[in-house]
Design an enzyme around this catalytic site. Structure first.
Site, mmCIF file in Angstrom:
data_model
loop_
_atom_site.group_PDB
_atom_site.id
_atom_site.type_symbol
_atom_site.label_atom_id
_atom_site.label_comp_id
_atom_site.label_asym_id
_atom_site.label_seq_id
_atom_site.Cartn_x
_atom_site.Cartn_y
_atom_site.Cartn_z
ATOM 1 N N SER A 68 49.184 -33.305 -29.003
ATOM 2 C CA SER A 68 49.649 -32.760 -30.287
ATOM 3 C C SER A 68 51.159 -32.956 -30.489
ATOM 4 C CB SER A 68 49.315 -31.265 -30.334
ATOM 5 O OG SER A 68 50.041 -30.624 -31.354
ATOM 6 N N ASN A 69 51.518 -33.573 -31.602
ATOM 7 C CA ASN A 69 52.930 -33.680 -31.979
ATOM 8 C C ASN A 69 53.467 -32.323 -32.407
ATOM 9 O OD1 ASN A 69 53.263 -36.674 -31.902
ATOM 10 N ND2 ASN A 69 51.600 -36.549 -33.391
#
Ligand SMILES: Cc1ncc(COP(=O)(O)O)c(C=O)c1O
Length: 324
Positions: A68-69
């Protein structure tokens, strides 16, 4: 609304020359927002973290896919603000941290590897809730952020981004016909539409752009109803009484391929096109699929010749260095 400065704004708007169909391409570099190597979540986190500080929170909790960014950028925000940060992630603990996880750990976050599949959004959210309860009982006073930071508070960041894009386009002497970007948990999309609705209410005679979200996740892809609802909540926070029309919400779902994070041939080709046209580095999970949608719509003549099409590069660079 309260805001903490976390992003370097405005981000550049770069000329990308002509698309094959004859529209002018512009790339809005939200991959360069600066927080923890950049990406779209910096704009949301400026408002989410201000809310957290206002509520007296002493730690942050959020959730996402293994790479996840949003989690990486929340870890970066936690580091900048001195707030211990907990990340609930899909998948098992890897032997070696890579990409976003490597950066999140460098920023000092605690990673909770749940063993859940990265498409099990409801399982991941349940885990976040349990961890939040546990941290609250232990006195950590957490501020808990849903997947992608896609609450109305977070979406306010993209309502302001709409104004920023609009002003930059006006300075360069054009009005965009379309604004295209990758959508997943919906906050970027709802925020942009809220910005559009507010600007349109103030200036109804201007030609306003279509806001086109290219969906990359089945489980998280928001319906028109849910994006409309999130947009309405965002407008309320902005004290704007104008209302969203269902025709304002455009979600293209045919460019995600088999599932979230499963690469597509079209995205790989789009990434090569963008890399060679403007040295824009697109990742296979988000931005390349978004750009493949833009090229796909262009091939269907959705953009008029000589019109102006803005692609928001929402980031995702760290996952380019992870095997998919
Ligand atoms: C690089 C990138 N682009 C686009 C998105 C989609 O943004 P949203 O979750 O606001 O729909 C994300 C979300 O995680 C992302 O990391």
């Amino acid at each position: 609304m309260n805001r903490v400065v976390l992003a370097t704004l405005p981000t550049p708007l770069e000329n990308g020359g002509k698309l094959p169909g004859g529209s002018n391409l512009w790339v809005k570099r939200d991959d360069l927002t600066g927080l923890g190597v950049g990406g779209n979540k910096a704009r949301k986190l400026e408002f989410l973290c201000a809310d957290a500080l206002g509520a007296g929170a002493k730690s942050l909790v959020t959730v996402g896919a293994a790479q996840s960014n949003h989690c990486r950028m929340t870890a970066a925000a936690g580091a900048r603000l001195g707030l211990p940060t907990h990340l609930v992630l899909s998948g098992d603990e890897p032997r070696q941290l890579t990409g976003n996880q490597l950066l999140s750990a460098m920023f000092g976050a605690t990673l909770h590897h749940t063993g859940l599949k990265d498409t099990d959004w409801s399982g991941l959210e349940k885990f976040r809730q349990q961890l939040t309860d546990q941290l609250s009982r232990g006195g950590s006073e957490p501020y808990s952020i849903p997947i992608g930071g896609s609450t109305a508070i977070g979406a306010v960041g993209y309502a302001l981004a709409f104004d920023e894009i609009n002003e930059q386009c006006a300075t360069k002497g054009f009005s965009p016909e379309s604004i295209v970007f990758t959508t997943s948990s919906g906050g970027t999309h709802a925020g942009l539409i809220a910005g559009l609705v507010r600007a349109r209410a103030e200036n109804p005679n201007k030609d306003w752009p279509r806001i086109i979200g290219i969906a990359v996740a089945k489980g998280a892809a928001m319906s028109v109803e849910r994006i409309s609802e999130l947009t309405s909540q965002t407008l309320r926070l902005l004290d704007c009484t104008a209302t969203v029309e269902t025709t304002d919400v455009i979600i293209e779902t045919e460019y995600m391929g088999a599932q979230y994070a499963v690469p597509t041939k079209e995205a790989s080709e789009a990434a090569t096109w963008a890399a060679r046209r403007g040295a824009w580095a697109l990742d296979p999970v988000y931005s390349a699929k978004g750009f493949s949608g833009l090229l796909g719509l262009d091939a269907k003549n959705c953009f008029s010749a000589d019109s102006n099409t803005v692609f928001i590069h929402t980031g995702g660079l760290p996952s380019l260095f992870v095997a998919h």
